[in-house]
Design a protein around this motif. Structure first.
Motif, PDB file in Angstrom:
ATOM      1  N   ASP A  88      48.192  85.582 -16.127  1.00  0.00           N
ATOM      2  CA  ASP A  88      47.785  84.169 -16.038  1.00  0.00           C
ATOM      3  C   ASP A  88      48.990  83.251 -15.933  1.00  0.00           C
ATOM      4  N   GLY A  89      50.145  83.850 -15.647  1.00  0.00           N
ATOM      5  CA  GLY A  89      51.365  83.044 -15.475  1.00  0.00           C
ATOM      6  C   GLY A  89      52.108  82.776 -16.754  1.00  0.00           C
ATOM      7  N   THR A  90      51.661  83.376 -17.890  1.00  0.00           N
ATOM      8  CA  THR A  90      52.337  83.162 -19.170  1.00  0.00           C
ATOM      9  C   THR A  90      52.900  84.477 -19.689  1.00  0.00           C
ATOM     10  N   LEU A  91      53.826  84.356 -20.644  1.00  0.00           N
ATOM     11  CA  LEU A  91      54.401  85.541 -21.259  1.00  0.00           C
ATOM     12  C   LEU A  91      53.328  86.339 -21.992  1.00  0.00           C
ATOM     13  N   ASN A  92      52.446  85.631 -22.713  1.00  0.00           N
ATOM     14  CA  ASN A  92      51.364  86.332 -23.408  1.00  0.00           C
ATOM     15  C   ASN A  92      50.445  87.041 -22.422  1.00  0.00           C
ATOM     16  N   GLY A  93      50.194  86.415 -21.294  1.00  0.00           N
ATOM     17  CA  GLY A  93      49.338  87.015 -20.277  1.00  0.00           C
ATOM     18  C   GLY A  93      49.942  88.294 -19.718  1.00  0.00           C
ATOM     19  N   LEU A  94      51.279  88.287 -19.517  1.00  0.00           N
ATOM     20  CA  LEU A  94      51.942  89.485 -19.028  1.00  0.00           C
ATOM     21  C   LEU A  94      51.867  90.596 -20.079  1.00  0.00           C
ATOM     22  N   ALA A  95      52.099  90.236 -21.340  1.00  0.00           N
ATOM     23  CA  ALA A  95      52.021  91.244 -22.408  1.00  0.00           C
ATOM     24  C   ALA A  95      50.628  91.853 -22.491  1.00  0.00           C
ATOM     25  N   ARG A  96      49.596  91.013 -22.334  1.00  0.00           N
ATOM     26  CA  ARG A  96      48.225  91.544 -22.381  1.00  0.00           C
ATOM     27  C   ARG A  96      47.967  92.505 -21.218  1.00  0.00           C
ATOM     28  N   ALA A  97      48.444  92.137 -20.047  1.00  0.00           N
ATOM     29  CA  ALA A  97      48.234  92.991 -18.869  1.00  0.00           C
ATOM     30  C   ALA A  97      48.928  94.334 -19.040  1.00  0.00           C
ATOM     31  N   ILE A  98      50.124  94.323 -19.614  1.00  0.00           N
ATOM     32  CA  ILE A  98      50.852  95.578 -19.822  1.00  0.00           C
ATOM     33  C   ILE A  98      50.162  96.445 -20.863  1.00  0.00           C
ATOM     34  N   ASN A  99      49.657  95.824 -21.917  1.00  0.00           N
ATOM     35  CA  ASN A  99      49.047  96.577 -23.019  1.00  0.00           C
ATOM     36  C   ASN A  99      47.584  96.935 -22.782  1.00  0.00           C
ATOM     37  N   ASP A 100      46.969  96.381 -21.744  1.00  0.00           N
ATOM     38  CA  ASP A 100      45.551  96.635 -21.484  1.00  0.00           C
ATOM     39  C   ASP A 100      45.333  98.115 -21.159  1.00  0.00           C
ATOM     40  N   PRO A 101      44.532  98.841 -21.973  1.00  0.00           N
ATOM     41  CA  PRO A 101      44.302 100.270 -21.698  1.00  0.00           C
ATOM     42  C   PRO A 101      43.742 100.524 -20.307  1.00  0.00           C
ATOM     43  N   ALA A 102      42.988  99.561 -19.783  1.00  0.00           N
ATOM     44  CA  ALA A 102      42.406  99.756 -18.461  1.00  0.00           C
ATOM     45  C   ALA A 102      43.465  99.876 -17.380  1.00  0.00           C
ATOM     46  N   ASN A 103      44.635  99.269 -17.601  1.00  0.00           N
ATOM     47  CA  ASN A 103      45.709  99.335 -16.607  1.00  0.00           C
ATOM     48  C   ASN A 103      46.528 100.619 -16.719  1.00  0.00           C
ATOM     49  N   ALA A 104      46.404 101.334 -17.852  1.00  0.00           N
ATOM     50  CA  ALA A 104      47.069 102.628 -18.033  1.00  0.00           C
ATOM     51  C   ALA A 104      48.527 102.581 -17.609  1.00  0.00           C
ATOM     52  N   THR A 105      49.252 101.608 -18.147  1.00  0.00           N
ATOM     53  CA  THR A 105      50.659 101.457 -17.747  1.00  0.00           C
ATOM     54  C   THR A 105      51.578 102.475 -18.409  1.00  0.00           C
ATOM     55  N   GLY A 106      51.184 102.974 -19.576  1.00  0.00           N
ATOM     56  CA  GLY A 106      52.084 103.854 -20.318  1.00  0.00           C
ATOM     57  C   GLY A 106      53.225 103.100 -20.978  1.00  0.00           C
ATOM     58  N   LEU A 107      53.060 101.777 -21.115  1.00  0.00           N
ATOM     59  CA  LEU A 107      54.107 100.928 -21.696  1.00  0.00           C
ATOM     60  C   LEU A 107      53.552 100.167 -22.891  1.00  0.00           C
ATOM     61  N   ARG A 108      54.475  99.645 -23.708  1.00  0.00           N
ATOM     62  CA  ARG A 108      54.119  98.757 -24.824  1.00  0.00           C
ATOM     63  C   ARG A 108      54.932  97.488 -24.694  1.00  0.00           C
ATOM     64  N   ALA A 109      54.275  96.352 -24.720  1.00  0.00           N
ATOM     65  CA  ALA A 109      54.952  95.054 -24.588  1.00  0.00           C
ATOM     66  C   ALA A 109      54.800  94.268 -25.880  1.00  0.00           C
ATOM     67  N   THR A 110      55.904  93.645 -26.323  1.00  0.00           N
ATOM     68  CA  THR A 110      55.899  92.858 -27.559  1.00  0.00           C
ATOM     69  C   THR A 110      56.660  91.560 -27.337  1.00  0.00           C
ATOM     70  N   ALA A 111      56.051  90.452 -27.736  1.00  0.00           N
ATOM     71  CA  ALA A 111      56.716  89.151 -27.661  1.00  0.00           C
ATOM     72  C   ALA A 111      57.418  88.901 -28.998  1.00  0.00           C
ATOM     73  N   VAL A 112      58.743  88.739 -28.974  1.00  0.00           N
ATOM     74  CA  VAL A 112      59.537  88.569 -30.186  1.00  0.00           C
ATOM     75  C   VAL A 112      59.973  87.105 -30.300  1.00  0.00           C
ATOM     76  N   LYS A 113      59.641  86.480 -31.434  1.00  0.00           N
ATOM     77  CA  LYS A 113      59.976  85.078 -31.619  1.00  0.00           C
ATOM     78  C   LYS A 113      61.459  84.935 -31.957  1.00  0.00           C
ATOM     79  N   VAL A 114      62.171  84.081 -31.186  1.00  0.00           N
ATOM     80  CA  VAL A 114      63.607  83.867 -31.411  1.00  0.00           C
ATOM     81  C   VAL A 114      63.920  82.408 -31.746  1.00  0.00           C
ATOM     82  N   GLY A 115      62.907  81.561 -31.729  1.00  0.00           N
ATOM     83  CA  GLY A 115      63.085  80.148 -32.049  1.00  0.00           C
ATOM     84  C   GLY A 115      61.736  79.458 -32.036  1.00  0.00           C
ATOM     85  N   PRO A 116      61.709  78.139 -32.308  1.00  0.00           N
ATOM     86  CA  PRO A 116      60.439  77.399 -32.289  1.00  0.00           C
ATOM     87  C   PRO A 116      59.770  77.519 -30.920  1.00  0.00           C
ATOM     88  N   ASP A 117      58.629  78.192 -30.899  1.00  0.00           N
ATOM     89  CA  ASP A 117      57.874  78.441 -29.668  1.00  0.00           C
ATOM     90  C   ASP A 117      58.747  79.029 -28.564  1.00  0.00           C
TER      91      ASP A 117
END
Length: 444
Positions: free
Chosen positions: A143-172
């Motif tokens: 959906d054009g956002t970092l969270n959207g990319l993480a969801r797409a990577i982690n979605d079992p239906a996409n079977a990417t074989g990857l794990r995506a994590t958003a790590v907070k490094v500052g305010p938002d």
């Protein structure tokens, strides 16, 4: 139930219902005997079935103990806690050293740019995943956002074989970390803008995936995509703890396990004795309650065959292996003697206990199999015979039910007819008495 009405003692004063009931009890004596025998036969059948189950299990256990793998039990030890080792039944005695050259790592990308997790436009609408293993690239819709990319990577239906994590490094502000789920060099991948192939989120710091590697002895090198080396030597699996330092060396020792062999033989002896005890209990005679299998020669033959399995049949004895009989007709196992024989020559011990026709284990298997064979086993035949007897007795009881019902109806009709006749006679007597009384009155 009776199909006729009964007038109990209306004219006779007799309790004809009780008389009929008592007569029926006498008539039912043969059926009562049949029912008693039926109960006994069912009890015997249950006993035979339970015994057959135990004997069949004994045959299976003995057959398993005849397999070579049952005598190849080894214990595996490692001098280094971070190098775990396990041995299957196919492993043999031996020893070797394992030097850890490197542990396995997963392929990982740490995106450079920090962005808002839900900020639109920070990520392309379509991201291309290329696993670099020759398989076709996969386009992931976001959906054009970092969270959207993480969801797409982690979605079992996409079977990417990857794990995506958003790590907070500052305010938002978040940086995306994407890692392959499996370790090994073959797990490498890239993520790019599907439109033009450009990098995402300012590019990435790459930690390349790698295979684990160990050196056996001085020069034999082995690799694995994970930290587990299955069948590093036949039947032996070595597992490295994550992060084990390079150069860590373990001495692996594979030694025969006499305790496992002793326990297996002991379990077989215990199973045989349990069956012998059951047969003795169910076959007891003399004073007190007789066992349900008392006098059954087939059951006694099963006992004799199991007990005689301790005698090789070639004039020798197993007493030097710690296996013999006692005065009560049970098997006795001297574990210390068996252990000594194992330590002296485990191969010779195995041969004497498993030799076809003469080995104790094989003779137990043969005796148990003969007794519990599904088609013509001694116990199977006895069970089949008892089942047929029970079926005949059931038919006999049902036939008696019909016979007794007919007899009750006949008695009911007979006594009802008696009461009816007595009632008619009583009525006639009353009428005559009345007529005589009127004649006397008229004459005076």
């Amino acid at each position: 139930m009776s199909g006729s009405a009964s007038i109990s003692g209306l004219s006779s004063g007799l309790d004809t219902a009780s008389i009929i009931e008592q007569l029926m009890q006498l008539e039912a004596v043969p059926q009562t005997r049949l029912k008693s025998r039926l109960t006994t036969e069912k009890s015997v059948l249950t006993t035979l079935q339970a015994l057959n189950t135990k004997v069949a299990a004994l045959a299976t256990s003995a057959a398993d103990l005849l397999k070579p793998a049952a005598w190849n039990a080894v214990t595996a030890t490692s001098s280094e806690t971070k190098v775990a080792v396990s041995a299957a039944s196919t492993a043999g005695p031996g020893s070797f050293s394992v030097r850890v050259d490197r542990t396995a790592l997963s392929h990982r990308l740490e995106m450079a740019s920090a962005v808002g997790a839900s900020t639109a436009g920070t990520v392309p609408a379509t991201v291309r995943l290329d696993r670099l293993d020759g398989t076709p690239a996969v386009d992931l819709a976001t959906d054009g956002t970092l969270n959207g990319l993480a969801r797409a990577i982690n979605d079992p239906a996409n079977a990417t074989g990857l794990r995506a994590t958003a790590v907070k490094v500052g305010p938002d502000q978040y940086r995306l970390v994407v890692e392959s789920a499996a370790t090994g060099a073959a797990g490498d991948f890239t993520l790019t803008d599907a439109a033009d192939g450009s990098d995402l989120l300012g590019g990435a710091t790459v930690r390349a995936g790698r295979d684990a590697q160990v050196t056996i002895g001085d020069s034999i090198v082995a690799t694995s995509s994970s930290n587990t080396f299955a069948d590093l030597v036949p039947g032996v699996t070595v597992t490295l703890a994550g992060g084990t330092a390079s150069g860590t060396t373990s001495q692996v020792v594979l030694a025969r396990d006499p305790a496992a062999t002793t326990a297996a033989v002991k379990a077989l002896v215990t199973a045989v004795n349990s069956i012998l005890s059951d047969i003795d209990t169910q076959s007891r005679t003399g004073s007190g309650t007789r066992g349900p299998l008392a006098g059954d020669t087939g059951i006694r033959s099963v006992r004799d065959q199991l007990l005689n399995s301790v005698f090789p049949g070639d004039g020798t004895s197993l007493s030097d292996l710690g296996i013999q009989t006692d005065r009560s007709g049970r098997l006795v196992l001297d574990e210390a003697t068996l252990r000594k024989a194992y330590d002296t020559d485990p191969t010779a011990l195995q041969a004497r206990l498993t030799a076809p026709g003469t080995g104790f284990v094989d003779r137990v298997r043969a005796a148990a199999a003969t007794a519990s064979d599904r088609v013509n086993g001694t116990l199977t035949t006895a069970i089949t015979g008892r089942t047929a007897t029970i079926d005949r007795l059931d038919d006999g009881v049902e036939a008696w039910d019909l016979r007794l019902e007919l007899r009750r109806n006949a008695l009911t009709r007979q006594y009802t007819a008696l009461e009816t006749a007595l009632n008619q006679m009583s009525s006639q007597s009353s009428w005559l008495a009345g007529q005589l009384s009127s004649l006397t009155t008229s004459g005076s």
